[in-house]
Design an enzyme around this catalytic site. Structure first.
Site, PDB file in Angstrom:
ATOM      1  N   ASP A 257       0.860  -1.183   0.000  1.00  0.00           N
ATOM      2  CA  ASP A 257       0.000   0.000   0.000  1.00  0.00           C
ATOM      3  C   ASP A 257       0.899   1.235   0.000  1.00  0.00           C
ATOM      4  OD1 ASP A 257      -3.110   0.719   0.748  1.00  0.00           O
ATOM      5  OD2 ASP A 257      -1.690   2.240   1.438  1.00  0.00           O
ATOM      6  N   ASN A 265      -2.492  12.931  -4.439  1.00  0.00           N
ATOM      7  CA  ASN A 265      -3.631  13.421  -5.221  1.00  0.00           C
ATOM      8  C   ASN A 265      -4.030  14.827  -4.800  1.00  0.00           C
ATOM      9  OD1 ASN A 265      -4.054  11.241  -6.963  1.00  0.00           O
ATOM     10  ND2 ASN A 265      -5.294  10.138  -5.471  1.00  0.00           N
ATOM     11  N   ASP A 274      -1.829   9.191 -10.738  1.00  0.00           N
ATOM     12  CA  ASP A 274      -1.756   8.143 -11.752  1.00  0.00           C
ATOM     13  C   ASP A 274      -0.314   7.837 -12.138  1.00  0.00           C
ATOM     14  OD1 ASP A 274      -4.486   8.033 -11.729  1.00  0.00           O
ATOM     15  OD2 ASP A 274      -4.775   9.166 -13.590  1.00  0.00           O
ATOM     16  N   GLU A 308      -4.627   2.347  -4.288  1.00  0.00           N
ATOM     17  CA  GLU A 308      -3.175   2.277  -4.183  1.00  0.00           C
ATOM     18  C   GLU A 308      -2.707   0.965  -3.569  1.00  0.00           C
ATOM     19  OE1 GLU A 308      -4.543   4.541  -0.439  1.00  0.00           O
ATOM     20  OE2 GLU A 308      -5.215   4.158  -2.478  1.00  0.00           O
TER      21      GLU A 308
END
Length: 406
Positions: A257, A265, A274, A308
């Site tokens: 993770d 973000n 991304d 993620e």
């Protein structure tokens, strides 16, 4: 029953015309399928070649000989374009016209143009070259899989190339061949019939391979995460379950993770998020391909479970080897730098590792790895925790570019 050349040419022209119209209509209904346009052009040229060759007693030689054989050569040049499309390779414009250019240059030599056998030998050699090139394209397209289909198409093309070579040899050693169109000649009729049959088989083989390839690519797309290129959650769980059920050795499941991913973000935009996910997936792939302290070529699967969160299934029998892999991956991620719109991002990853005996259900293994991941996140992040072991006490390496908690 006798075979006569005019009947065979008329039959071939009709078959090629109908096939050309079929592929043209198929392309008009699906403009994205360029292979249909290539095949329509190939069969269309074959139609015109037959019609022009049948006009030998009525039309001038430059029409019935030069232009007719240009059409026959372009039949295979355009077919090569279809083959490269089926093999998912970029086009090479020069290959479309090099054959006709060589044929035209040969016709400009007076002595050669006057000798019908020599002319046909040159044209047959060019067509054989195209057939050999198409055969090689199929044999090299190993990344598509579909081994039987590729080998079948390659074998048909090899047979056709061999027929072209035999045509050259036979015509050179027999002065009466090729006979004028309306004079009976059994061998010329047999060779024309064989060429008709192999050409139709080639069309069938290439279209079948295209349909099979498209189905395979769609199947892969349904199993692949579009952003990272790794397996999606469903495909990963299926692969992991299959490996665990079939295997006789202990396996390790690593759950990963990205730390503080929301901060990426929020602070840099979703495009940066991304880019971070893609870079992380690339690092997983690189590590699985064998760089680092342990051998990883026997790794089974890597997938994105969602957001993620990622996972790797490793067929390592010992906790030490699996933990060494996880630690090498963690260090590799911490050293990464991701360039996004002038900003340099870096981040870390937390990992939970579960090692179990073969035969354990994948859901149980996931739960163990997830608990270990939870311990890694709450133990300071940027660390690897093995299920059933006490988490190590170590200060985490802070992520660069931001220091936002989650």
């Amino acid at each position: 029953m006798s075979l006569d050349l005019p009947t065979l040419f008329i039959t071939s022209a009709i078959i090629d015309l109908v096939t050309s119209l079929y592929f043209l209509l198929a392309w008009l209904s699906q403009r994205s399928r360029r292979i249909y346009l290539w095949l329509a052009a190939s069969t269309g040229c074959a139609t015109f070649g037959c019609l022009l060759f049948m006009s030998r007693q009525a039309a001038p030689d430059w029409v019935a000989v030069w232009l007719a054989l240009v059409c026959f050569i372009q039949t295979f040049a355009f077919f090569l374009g279809a083959v490269r499309t089926a093999a998912r390779k970029p086009g090479r414009p020069w290959t479309l016209w090099i054959g006709s250019a060589l044929w035209t240059a040969a016709c400009l030599v007076p002595g050669l143009y006057a000798a019908e056998q020599a002319r046909n030998a040159v044209a047959s050699a060019i067509i054989a070259g195209y057939s050999f090139a198409m055969c090689l394209e199929f044999l090299r397209a190993g990344r598509l899989g579909l081994r039987f289909g590729r080998l079948m198409a390659g074998a048909v093309l090899l047979v056709h190339a061999s027929l072209s070579v035999w045509t050259i040899v036979y015509s050179l050693i027999n002065p009466a061949v090729p006979a004028p169109l309306f004079e009976p000649d059994l061998w010329s009729a047999i060779m024309l019939l064989l060429n008709m049959i192999t050409y139709l088989i080639m069309l069938l083989a290439v279209t079948t391979l295209e349909l099979d390839t498209e189905a395979l690519l769609q199947h892969r797309a349904a199993r692949t995460d579009s952003l990272t290129g790794l397996l999606n959650r469903r495909a990963f769980l299926e692969a992991a379950s299959d490996r665990i059920l079939r295997g006789r050795q202990p396996v390790a499941l690593l759950m990963l993770d990205i730390d503080h991913f929301k901060a990426i973000n929020d602070g840099h935009g979703h495009a940066a998020g991304d880019a971070a996910l893609r870079a992380f997936a690339d690092e997983i792939t690189r590590q699985l391909q064998g760089s680092g302290p342990v051998r990883r070529t026997d790794a089974v699967a890597a997938g994105r479970l969602g957001g993620e969160e990622f996972a790797c299934l490793l067929p390592y029998g010992s906790r030490d080897r699996a933990a060494a892999f996880a630690e090498a991956l963690r260090i590799g991620v911490a050293r990464m730098r991701v360039e996004v719109e002038g900003a340099t991002l870096s981040f870390t990853v937390s990992a939970g590792l579960a090692v179990t005996e073969a035969g354990t259900e994948v859901d149980a293994l996931l739960r163990q790895a997830d608990k270990a991941l939870y311990a890694a996140k709450h133990g300071g992040r940027n660390r690897v925790v093995v299920a059933g072991e006490t988490p190590p006490v170590r200060a985490p390496e802070p992520a660069r570019q931001f220091a936002v908690g989650r």
